[in-house]
Design a protein around this motif. Structure first.
Motif: not given
Length: 156
Positions: A105-133
């Motif tokens: 996430y730190m690396a992705l936030r350092s990118h200069s683009a205004p929009t960053i998209v990430l893909a994950h599926h419903q089984d990525d529960q821990i990833e989903t949790f942090f993205l929701q956070a």
């Protein structure tokens, strides 16, 4: 147009993500590869400048093969790829996966683009949790829109 393309296009249009640079976080897994393909097909109708970012955590013996796969995929789509090489402390208090997630996430936030998209599926529960956070609510995060001054407004 597929249902997924329609849904993503609707999200981009409703959040006015048009005529700008969009970075796809490309792990090399099925989810991010599909997302890159869909967004690359939507680039013309939405007037997007699509690029990709891959974070190499150097945690797996095949990590350089994943970088090569992502580079080849981006070459086929004629999309610029930025590779972030990060080092993970194996004895981090977050554990290896937590430290890798934080570094990603730190690396992705350092990118200069205004929009960053990430893909994950419903089984990525821990990833989903942090993205929701990051977002502060809800279920099924699909896009993270990075805007000034906070650069952390999440969009579902």
């Amino acid at each position: 147009m597929t249902d997924l393309e329609i849904k993503i296009r609707e999200q981009f249009e409703s959040h006015r993500i048009l005529g700008q640079e969009v970075v796809v976080a490309l792990s090399g897994g099925v989810d991010s590869v599909v997302l890159l393909d869909v967004i690359s097909r939507l680039s013309e109708p939405l007037n997007l400048q699509v690029s990709a970012a891959h974070v190499n955590h150097h945690l797996h013996v095949d990590s350089f093969n994943w970088v090569r796969f992502c580079a080849n995929l981006c070459a086929v789509h004629q999309i610029t790829l930025k590779v972030f090489d990060v080092q993970i402390l194996r004895d981090s208090r977050l554990g290896v996966e937590g430290a890798a997630r934080e570094a990603r996430y730190m690396a992705l936030r350092s990118h200069s683009a205004p929009t960053i998209v990430l893909a994950h599926h419903q089984d990525d529960q821990i990833e989903t949790f942090f993205l929701q956070a990051l977002r502060g609510s809800g279920v099924d995060l699909s896009l993270i829109h990075i805007s000034e001054p906070t650069r952390q407004e999440a969009i579902s």
